[in-house]
Write a protein that holds these residues in place. Structure first.
Motif, PDB file in Angstrom:
ATOM      1  N   GLN A 161     -35.655 -21.892 -46.719  1.00  0.00           N
ATOM      2  CA  GLN A 161     -34.369 -22.000 -47.447  1.00  0.00           C
ATOM      3  C   GLN A 161     -33.333 -21.527 -46.551  1.00  0.00           C
ATOM      4  OE1 GLN A 161     -34.372 -19.266 -50.824  1.00  0.00           O
ATOM      5  NE2 GLN A 161     -36.131 -18.173 -49.997  1.00  0.00           N
ATOM      6  N   GLU A 413     -35.746 -29.788 -60.708  1.00  0.00           N
ATOM      7  CA  GLU A 413     -35.985 -28.932 -59.539  1.00  0.00           C
ATOM      8  C   GLU A 413     -37.241 -29.328 -59.101  1.00  0.00           C
ATOM      9  OE1 GLU A 413     -36.009 -24.816 -61.134  1.00  0.00           O
ATOM     10  OE2 GLU A 413     -34.144 -25.110 -62.252  1.00  0.00           O
ATOM     11  N   GLY A 416     -38.694 -25.269 -56.296  1.00  0.00           N
ATOM     12  CA  GLY A 416     -37.381 -24.150 -56.373  1.00  0.00           C
ATOM     13  C   GLY A 416     -36.301 -24.837 -55.786  1.00  0.00           C
ATOM     14  N   LYS A 417     -36.127 -26.033 -55.243  1.00  0.00           N
ATOM     15  CA  LYS A 417     -34.772 -26.595 -54.742  1.00  0.00           C
ATOM     16  C   LYS A 417     -34.199 -27.541 -55.832  1.00  0.00           C
ATOM     17  CE  LYS A 417     -35.225 -24.700 -50.781  1.00  0.00           C
ATOM     18  NZ  LYS A 417     -35.287 -25.448 -49.515  1.00  0.00           N
ATOM     19  N   HIS A 521     -30.944 -22.651 -51.255  1.00  0.00           N
ATOM     20  CA  HIS A 521     -31.847 -21.543 -51.651  1.00  0.00           C
ATOM     21  C   HIS A 521     -32.830 -21.877 -52.833  1.00  0.00           C
ATOM     22  CE1 HIS A 521     -28.547 -21.279 -54.472  1.00  0.00           C
ATOM     23  NE2 HIS A 521     -29.575 -20.671 -55.325  1.00  0.00           N
ATOM     24  N   LYS A 522     -33.828 -21.223 -52.707  1.00  0.00           N
ATOM     25  CA  LYS A 522     -34.925 -21.387 -53.928  1.00  0.00           C
ATOM     26  C   LYS A 522     -34.341 -20.644 -55.299  1.00  0.00           C
ATOM     27  CE  LYS A 522     -38.897 -22.487 -50.793  1.00  0.00           C
ATOM     28  NZ  LYS A 522     -40.387 -22.323 -50.575  1.00  0.00           N
TER      29      LYS A 522
END
Length: 572
Positions: A161, A413, A416-417, A521-522
């Motif tokens: 990330q 998502e 987490g992305k 970022h996650k």
């Protein structure tokens, strides 16, 4: 269907199942820095990278990574083209073969560099030992390493990330070859040589026939090429008959081992994915989706072939298995493998984009051959070749979470992305390249005299022979309905276009997605986040694969295998 058939399927599942986690753990360890402990190979790696002027600690953006991959493969095309064109001037040519024709040389070079292994020639009557070893075998290693490198880059896109780089393509290519492909291929070659596969630089040998004539028997460095062709997803045979030839696949044990080699790395890479993103269950979900699609294909192919040829059944011919006959549709199949071993091998090869064959796919029933076509039409995500199966399934995972996001009205998502418009556009582009290429080139071939002159058969089966060729090329599979006379300038060049599109126009969007994801970022999971490590997501991916495949290819399948089956059109 026989007890022997079910035993063979069970043994393959057990053999592969026992290797997935250990091999996946080993590969994840290697690419995370564990290679430092294998000092012999580490010295080789340092020497190769230093000779190439590569700093192993430097990393690349997705554009640099993509540029390195494309440049590396273009150089491979040029080298292999030069080898087969100049083989009459090079050593290790005891057969005294001349140079390949230019159009065939271009087709062959692109074929093995793109991991397609399409062969419009007979290996034992066309290629010298040097061309087989330095040309074909080397590219089997490097094309597999290319797929693994691209898959690793995409996995890093999810695992990292707020980063700008995806790793170093030259380092990934080197480590995939040295630490994974080379050791397994050495062990595989030794096993196959033990089973009776030749490994020699001696020329052909003569054998006295019963009528007093002398028959020349081709041989060569077969075991070394056989191991890597299966493991790498390349599938190209030293002999024209490929793994149906007793010198490539001599025993039932060798047959089982070869199928395991085909799926070994592709299946284990799902475990590498799970380990690298910090949740092994994510990898098991992808593997589960692959296995569900594999089981569907195997069920159709095995049932269709075990049921026998419907034209023979109409004539009252007994096709049931018994003490004196194998039963089922045995045309084009080796007696030592039977319907079970042939159907399983064919499904493994077309599901994994390997393209090796131990039976004549053109002689399968309409439904059996149609299922082999459908396997390839799913964008080689059913395990696939090393690397390409993993990143292909990840493309479907992106599409699946996007669809799920639309259903619940949330930004999708995955790991987490956040999956946004850019990633979805690139994923759809990559997934539509193969269908667009296949259907367009198939339409061109069916419309022109040069294309219509290729199929041996008329009607729906002749259309299937054309469709199979372009599907096999674009999906980087390489197997064929051999009724197609493909060694003509028209087919050599159009199939070359299909292979280039099916490889590089998929790889480039994949790397673009990886470059977009790695910079994000996650975000923490919330109550509205779709769980992607369970059965629900597994079925969502399978549904996406089947729906997209049906929407794009069902009309073409209806004109070929389905029309042949329901019209009762005969091949004979």
């Amino acid at each position: 269907m026989t007890q022997f058939g079910f035993v063979g399927i069970f043994l393959l599942i057990v053999l592969v199942g026992l290797t997935i986690r250990p091999l996946g753990g080993y590969m994840a360890w290697i690419f995370a820095g564990g290679h430092e402990r294998i000092w012999v190979l580490r010295l080789c790696e340092r020497g190769l990278l230093r000779l190439s002027g590569v700093d192993p600690k430097s990393e690349q953006t997705w554009l640099d990574y993509a540029g390195a991959i494309v440049m590396f493969n273009l150089v491979g095309v040029a080298l292999l083209f030069a080898i087969v064109r100049l083989q009459d001037l090079l050593p290790y040519n005891p057969q005294h073969f001349g140079p390949m024709a230019p159009d065939l040389a271009v087709n062959t070079a692109v074929s093995f560099v793109t991991n397609a292994s399409w062969q419009s020639y007979s290996g034992e009557t066309t290629l010298s030992y040097l061309s087989q070893m330095i040309g074909i075998t080397v590219q089997s290693f490097l094309s597999a390493a290319t797929g693994m490198a691209v898959a690793l880059a995409m996995v890093r896109g999810f695992a990292r990330q707020n980063a700008a780089s995806l790793g170093n393509a030259w380092v990934d290519l080197t480590r995939a070859t040295l630490y994974v492909l080379l050791p397994i291929s050495v062990l595989g070659a030794l096993f196959l040589a033990w089973q009776g596969v030749p490994q020699t630089l001696g020329g052909p040998v003569g054998a006295a026939a019963l009528d007093g004539a002398t028959q020349m028997i081709a041989r060569g460095p077969v075991a070394s090429q056989e191991a890597v062709k299966l493991m790498s997803g390349d599938g190209g045979g030293f002999f024209n008959a490929n793994s149906a030839h007793p010198f490539e696949n001599p025993t039932a044990l060798a047959n089982l081992f070869e199928m395991a080699l085909i799926v070994l790395i592709g299946a284990a890479l799902t475990n590498v994915f799970g380990r690298m993103v910090g949740d092994e269950r994510q990898g098991w979900v992808l593997l589960g989706a692959m296995m569900a699609l594999f089981a569907l294909g195997l069920g159709v192919v095995y049932w269709a072939e075990a049921s026998g040829n419907p034209h023979f059944a109409a004539l009252g011919v007994d096709q049931a298995a018994g003490p004196l006959q194998a039963g089922g549709n045995m045309e084009g199949k080796e007696v030592r493998f039977g319907v079970a071993g042939s159907a399983l091998f064919a499904n493994v090869a077309t599901a994994t984009s390997d393209g090796a064959v131990n039976a004549m796919h053109d002689s399968f029933t309409a439904l059996g051959g149609g299922m082999l076509l459908a396997n390839m039409m799913m964008d080689e995500v059913i395990i696939g070749a090393p690397g390409s199966g993993l990143f292909g399934m990840l493309l479907y995972a992106i599409v699946s979470v996007f669809i799920a996001g639309l259903m619940v009205g949330r930004t999708p998502e995955y790991l987490g992305k956040k999956i946004q418009a850019d990633e979805v556009k690139m994923a759809v582009l990559a997934l539509l390249v193969v269908p667009a290429t296949v259907l367009l080139l198939n339409a061109v071939a069916a419309s022109l005299p040069e294309g219509r002159a290729g199929p041996l058969n008329a009607g729906p089966h002749g259309f299937s022979e054309l469709l199979y060729a372009y599907t096999s090329a674009a999906a980087t599979n390489g197997s064929a309905f051999a009724g197609l006379s493909a060694n003509t300038p028209f087919f050599n060049l159009t199939l070359t276009v299909a292979m280039l599109c099916g490889r590089f126009l998929v790889i480039l969007p994949v790397l673009a997605i990886a470059g977009s994801l790695v910079a994000k970022h996650k975000v923490p999971a919330s109550a509205g986040t779709l769980p992607t490590n369970g059965t629900q997501f597994l079925f969502l991916i399978v549904g996406a694969v089947l729906i997209l495949g049906a929407l794009t290819f069902l009309p073409a399948l209806a004109l070929g295998p389905l029309a042949e089956h329901f019209s009762g059109a005969s091949l004979y």
